[in-house]
Scaffold this active site. Structure first.
Site, PDB file in Angstrom:
ATOM      1  N   LYS A   1       6.077  -4.912  -3.679  1.00 47.43           N
ATOM      2  CA  LYS A   1       6.999  -4.841  -4.205  1.00 47.43           C
ATOM      3  C   LYS A   1       7.566  -4.900  -2.247  1.00 47.43           C
ATOM      4  O   LYS A   1       8.585  -5.849  -1.972  1.00 47.43           O
ATOM      5  CB  LYS A   1       8.079  -3.920  -4.260  1.00 47.43           C
ATOM      6  CG  LYS A   1       9.662  -3.722  -4.220  1.00 47.43           C
ATOM      7  CD  LYS A   1      10.118  -3.406  -5.881  1.00 47.43           C
ATOM      8  CE  LYS A   1      11.390  -4.036  -6.179  1.00 47.43           C
ATOM      9  NZ  LYS A   1      11.903  -4.832  -6.424  1.00 47.43           N
TER      10      LYS A   1
ATOM     11  N   CYS B   1       1.189  -1.258  -0.127  1.00 45.10           N
ATOM     12  CA  CYS B   1       0.367  -0.023   0.044  1.00 45.10           C
ATOM     13  C   CYS B   1       0.722   0.966   0.183  1.00 45.10           C
ATOM     14  O   CYS B   1       1.550   1.225   0.741  1.00 45.10           O
ATOM     15  CB  CYS B   1      -0.648   0.174   0.657  1.00 45.10           C
ATOM     16  SG  CYS B   1      -1.719  -1.016   1.019  1.00 45.10           S
TER      17      CYS B   1
ATOM     18  N   GLU C   1       7.013 -16.317  -9.640  1.00 42.84           N
ATOM     19  CA  GLU C   1       6.514 -14.704  -9.819  1.00 42.84           C
ATOM     20  C   GLU C   1       6.211 -13.620 -11.009  1.00 42.84           C
ATOM     21  O   GLU C   1       4.339 -13.538 -10.755  1.00 42.84           O
ATOM     22  CB  GLU C   1       7.852 -13.606  -9.163  1.00 42.84           C
ATOM     23  CG  GLU C   1       8.132 -13.365  -7.823  1.00 42.84           C
ATOM     24  CD  GLU C   1       9.172 -12.671  -7.611  1.00 42.84           C
ATOM     25  OE1 GLU C   1       8.887 -12.052  -6.402  1.00 42.84           O
ATOM     26  OE2 GLU C   1      10.154 -12.600  -8.085  1.00 42.84           O
TER      27      GLU C   1
ATOM     28  N   LYS D   1      11.543 -16.497  -9.223  1.00 47.07           N
ATOM     29  CA  LYS D   1      11.093 -15.033 -10.297  1.00 47.07           C
ATOM     30  C   LYS D   1      10.328 -15.921 -11.546  1.00 47.07           C
ATOM     31  O   LYS D   1       9.507 -15.110 -12.107  1.00 47.07           O
ATOM     32  CB  LYS D   1      13.150 -15.303 -10.682  1.00 47.07           C
ATOM     33  CG  LYS D   1      14.088 -14.322 -11.076  1.00 47.07           C
ATOM     34  CD  LYS D   1      13.535 -12.861 -10.690  1.00 47.07           C
ATOM     35  CE  LYS D   1      12.858 -11.722 -10.139  1.00 47.07           C
ATOM     36  NZ  LYS D   1      13.387 -12.666  -8.234  1.00 47.07           N
TER      37      LYS D   1
ATOM     38  N   GLU E   1      16.464 -19.148  -7.020  1.00 49.34           N
ATOM     39  CA  GLU E   1      16.130 -17.485  -7.873  1.00 49.34           C
ATOM     40  C   GLU E   1      15.621 -17.861  -8.744  1.00 49.34           C
ATOM     41  O   GLU E   1      13.929 -17.196  -9.171  1.00 49.34           O
ATOM     42  CB  GLU E   1      17.172 -16.510  -6.924  1.00 49.34           C
ATOM     43  CG  GLU E   1      17.007 -15.391  -8.158  1.00 49.34           C
ATOM     44  CD  GLU E   1      16.336 -14.072  -7.250  1.00 49.34           C
ATOM     45  OE1 GLU E   1      15.788 -14.439  -6.574  1.00 49.34           O
ATOM     46  OE2 GLU E   1      15.813 -13.004  -8.084  1.00 49.34           O
TER      47      GLU E   1
ATOM     48  N   HIS F   1      15.505 -38.703  -4.298  1.00 50.45           N
ATOM     49  CA  HIS F   1      15.191 -38.629  -2.684  1.00 50.45           C
ATOM     50  C   HIS F   1      13.218 -37.905  -2.663  1.00 50.45           C
ATOM     51  O   HIS F   1      12.817 -38.132  -1.917  1.00 50.45           O
ATOM     52  CB  HIS F   1      15.472 -37.339  -1.896  1.00 50.45           C
ATOM     53  CG  HIS F   1      17.124 -38.185  -1.537  1.00 50.45           C
ATOM     54  ND1 HIS F   1      18.015 -39.483  -1.219  1.00 50.45           N
ATOM     55  CD2 HIS F   1      18.375 -37.883  -1.491  1.00 50.45           C
ATOM     56  CE1 HIS F   1      18.900 -39.774  -1.224  1.00 50.45           C
ATOM     57  NE2 HIS F   1      19.362 -38.176  -1.051  1.00 50.45           N
TER      58      HIS F   1
ATOM     59  N   ARG G   1       4.372  -0.795  -4.858  1.00 48.05           N
ATOM     60  CA  ARG G   1       3.200  -1.198  -3.436  1.00 48.05           C
ATOM     61  C   ARG G   1       2.425  -2.135  -3.319  1.00 48.05           C
ATOM     62  O   ARG G   1       1.892  -3.050  -2.322  1.00 48.05           O
ATOM     63  CB  ARG G   1       3.451  -0.296  -2.386  1.00 48.05           C
ATOM     64  CG  ARG G   1       4.694   0.555  -2.377  1.00 48.05           C
ATOM     65  CD  ARG G   1       4.856   1.653  -1.294  1.00 48.05           C
ATOM     66  NE  ARG G   1       5.790   2.257  -0.513  1.00 48.05           N
ATOM     67  CZ  ARG G   1       5.198   1.977   0.705  1.00 48.05           C
ATOM     68  NH1 ARG G   1       4.932   0.769   0.942  1.00 48.05           N
ATOM     69  NH2 ARG G   1       7.324   1.909   1.342  1.00 48.05           N
TER      70      ARG G   1
ATOM     71  N   TRP H   1      -2.563  -2.877  -1.558  1.00 45.91           N
ATOM     72  CA  TRP H   1      -2.171  -4.445  -1.670  1.00 45.91           C
ATOM     73  C   TRP H   1      -3.344  -4.858  -0.920  1.00 45.91           C
ATOM     74  O   TRP H   1      -3.017  -4.644   0.272  1.00 45.91           O
ATOM     75  CB  TRP H   1      -0.861  -4.485  -1.301  1.00 45.91           C
ATOM     76  CG  TRP H   1      -0.548  -5.841  -1.368  1.00 45.91           C
ATOM     77  CD1 TRP H   1      -0.278  -6.856  -2.610  1.00 45.91           C
ATOM     78  CD2 TRP H   1      -0.384  -7.166  -0.632  1.00 45.91           C
ATOM     79  NE1 TRP H   1      -0.154  -8.052  -2.570  1.00 45.91           N
ATOM     80  CE2 TRP H   1      -0.070  -8.360  -1.288  1.00 45.91           C
ATOM     81  CE3 TRP H   1      -0.635  -7.112   0.970  1.00 45.91           C
ATOM     82  CZ2 TRP H   1       0.287  -9.433  -0.037  1.00 45.91           C
ATOM     83  CZ3 TRP H   1      -0.755  -7.984   1.127  1.00 45.91           C
ATOM     84  CH2 TRP H   1      -0.059  -9.445   0.822  1.00 45.91           C
TER      85      TRP H   1
ATOM     86  N   ASN I   1      -1.470   2.596   5.622  1.00 46.62           N
ATOM     87  CA  ASN I   1      -0.419   1.981   5.065  1.00 46.62           C
ATOM     88  C   ASN I   1      -0.312   0.897   6.257  1.00 46.62           C
ATOM     89  O   ASN I   1       0.070   1.122   6.857  1.00 46.62           O
ATOM     90  CB  ASN I   1       0.827   2.168   4.228  1.00 46.62           C
ATOM     91  CG  ASN I   1       1.279   0.886   4.288  1.00 46.62           C
ATOM     92  OD1 ASN I   1       1.735  -0.519   3.679  1.00 46.62           O
ATOM     93  ND2 ASN I   1       3.083   1.026   3.897  1.00 46.62           N
ATOM     94  N   GLY I   2      -0.429  -0.858   5.889  1.00 48.41           N
ATOM     95  CA  GLY I   2      -0.386  -1.640   7.491  1.00 48.41           C
ATOM     96  C   GLY I   2      -1.875  -2.321   8.047  1.00 48.41           C
ATOM     97  O   GLY I   2      -2.190  -2.307   7.367  1.00 48.41           O
TER      98      GLY I   2
END
Ligand code: G6P
Length: 605
Positions: free
Chosen positions: A600, A2, A485, A482, A478, A501, A27, A74, A98-99
């Site tokens: 982000k 946010c 995402e 990516k 990574e 395994h 955000r 968000w 925001n929060g």
């Protein structure tokens, strides 16, 4: 997570707020909204989805007024609907937030028992309903906002706007970042300085617990104890905060392309004047450290995972790495000889920050590696090391990852020298290897067209596997992250030796499997694992260097990387990991810079 904006200006506020929100859209982009006060009248517009939808709405239903607040969301509490979009309003007050308000259930029950009916599913609405109740009881806007703030538990950055008050915004910061911009006869508020970069270069960062009364003439700031306090006005580099795609199709493309220049400039910042050493703060003491704890989230965690190999190998330092959200809820054994190292692009990730606060009283040194030097994590560390990557806007982290790795490598070498594990010659030679990173990264980027062609078939893939050993294992992780995402293709990564395994059961004809394997001490082992995969008709994509590709024999798909020293291989191999995901996403037509459900900067737990 946010983004919030506030403007007390001399011109129409809505277009300026929209512009500032655009800079904060990284955000979150589940919904957006603006409220203004015009001739004393409080009004708002809200739209679901990206900012463009709000922008379109404002064309048909303009929102006049020179004072306003804005929000890009968000979603946490309540789905992405208009009713749940900010600003929330009750009676004469509107709020952007925001929060998370942790005691919102109790507050909601209390207010409902009082006859208040709620229009949304959000925690935020409790703030406006509380404030409105205080206003109805006869409190002034400042008193009402202050009284509401005292009732709130959790983490937040807030802006309040009131009907009838054209020259007042109340701001509050507890846990989530917030800064105030100073203009000429205008004042601004933003979640970060980037949001305000088109408006001013004079920024005051609110401290934890601060709240502020803003008017066009200036700002009065109060600390958590309600004592009026002075906070410095900082000049920020507006040029550095400017954000544009510089001709690239996406921010992610721009940020990947910037890597050689960013890495070179960042290394320059850490090079000692004699060019033989590393200019790291003297306060860093690796000699007395018995254990290094590294904590982070997401991509930054994978940077820690790579660095663990370096600290162990070059400095003989025992290392533990943890995902921040796990670390703080177990009972880690901490001691004064421990160094805790936090890695974060934003420097605001709630879990990482909470982990830092948790360990600070118990360990000897708290060090952070951050991209935003004014961030909470940087400010609360004893030593903060900036990665100097510049603003990263694409939600998928790219240049920040390689820049984090570079600073972590410098730290590992410094630790190795300080602890007597590296001779002066070894140290200089490894440092020279590090200096060659920008050139090799540029060579890796030159492989883009090949990677674009190679990834065409991924558009149809349902699952993808990534394998690697040693430092290539976190690189595989990574690469899988990516890909998930930004292309929404299910991807998993395994340490190549672990495949047999269990995960080997997943392999079927044509399953794409990326193997990162430079020709190093582990190469033969990785190739054996590759053979096991190929024997089961997996569609292997081998990413290696000339020697590795020559030794590997007949492999269906191959991508040649430059031949690089072991130390820097993970930094160079990060490039194909990024480009594979980027091109797979382009082939699938997904939104590369703003993938669904992501944000982000994650400032909620
Ligand atoms: C989010 C971002 C990731 C990032 C992670 C940690 O999930 O989408 O790209 O790696 O947060 O963020 P930080 O700012 O602490 O590095």
């Amino acid at each position: 997570m946010c983004g919030i904006v506030g403007i007390l200006g001399r011109h129409e506020a809505s277009p300026q707020i929209l512009n500032a929100l655009k800079r904060l859209e990284y955000r979150g982009y589940d919904s957006a909204g603006i409220a203004t006060v015009n001739n004393g009248r409080l009004d708002r517009r809200r739209a679901v989805g990206k900012l463009i939808n709000l922008s379109d709405l404002l064309v048909h239903e303009p929102l006049p007024g020179h004072s306003g607040i804005g929000h890009t969301r968000w979603a946490t509490h309540g789905g992405p609907t208009v009713a749940n979009a900010h600003p929330h309003r009750a009676g004469r007050v509107a709020v952007v937030h925001n929060g998370i308000i942790e005691n919102f259930r109790a507050l909601r029950e209390e207010l409902s028992a009082d006859g208040v009916s709620f229009a949304s599913d959000t925690d935020t609405e409790t703030i406006v309903q509380l404030t409105s109740r205080f206003l109805d009881q006869g409190l002034t806007p400042v008193q009402a906002a202050r009284a509401a703030l005292k009732r709130l538990e959790g983490a937040f950055a807030l802006a309040f706007l009131f009907e009838g008050e054209q020259d007042l915004i109340i701001a509050a910061r507890r846990g989530s970042p917030l800064c105030i911009g100073h203009g000429d006869g205008e004042m601004y508020l933003g979640s970060d300085a980037i949001a305000l970069a088109d408006l001013t270069d004079r920024i005051t960062y609110l401290e934890e617990g601060d709240w502020a009364i803003m008017s066009r003439a200036g700002v009065q700031i109060f600390d958590a104890e309600d004592q009026q306090t002075a906070r410095p006005v900082n000049r920020i580099n507006v040029e550095a905060a400017r954000i544009d795609k510089s001709g690239h199709k996406h921010f992610m493309a721009k940020e990947m392309a910037e890597q050689p220049a960013v890495l070179k400039a960042a290394l320059g910042q850490y090079s000692a004047a004699d060019a033989q050493g590393i200019d790291l703060p003297e306060a860093l003491d690796f000699k007395s450290v018995d254990r290094l704890l590294m904590v982070a989230c997401g991509t930054a965690f994978y940077a820690c995972q790579v660095a663990k190999y370096w600290f162990e190998k070059y400095a003989g330092l025992p290392v533990e790495i943890d995902i921040a959200s796990e670390f703080r809820y177990r009972d880690p054994v901490l001691g004064p000889a421990n160094m805790a190292l936090f890695v974060s692009q934003s420097g605001e990730t709630a879990d990482t920050l909470a982990a830092l606060r948790h360990v600070k009283p118990h360990v000897g040194q708290v060090v952070s590696v951050v991209n935003v030097p004014t961030s909470s994590i940087a400010r609360e560390s004893t030593v903060a090391l900036p990665i100097h990557a510049g603003p990263e806007i694409g939600v998928a982290s790219t240049k920040a990852f390689t820049a984090q790795l570079q600073v972590l490598a410098l730290l590992a070498l410094r630790a190795g020298r300080d602890r007597g594990r590296l001779s002066d010659e070894e140290f200089s030679s490894l440092l020279n290897e590090l200096r060659s990173v920008p050139g090799y990264v540029a060579q890796a980027l030159d492989r883009e067209e090949e990677i674009r062609r190679m990834t065409e078939s991924l558009a149809q893939a349902r699952d993808v596997l990534f394998l690697g050993r040693g430092t290539m294992y976190p690189l595989a992780l990574e690469g899988a992250l990516k890909l998930k995402e930004i292309s929404y293709i299910h991807a998993e990564a395994y340490a190549a030796g672990e495949l047999k395994h269990g995960p080997i059961a997943l392999i079927e004809q044509d399953l794409p499997i990326f193997i990162f394997a430079p020709f190093d001490a582990l190469f033969e082992k990785t190739v054996s694992n590759m053979q096991e995969v190929m024997a089961r008709q997996g569609n292997v994509f081998l990413v290696s260097d000339a020697k590795g590709l020559a030794e590997a024999g007949d492999v269906p798909n191959r991508l040649q990387m430059p031949t690089v020293p072991d130390l820097i291989a993970p930094i160079v191999y990060a490039v194909p990991a990024q480009l594979i995901a980027y091109h797979a996403a382009l082939h699938r037509g997904t939104d590369v810079d703003q993938p669904r459900n992501l944000a982000k900067s994650v400032t909620v737990e």
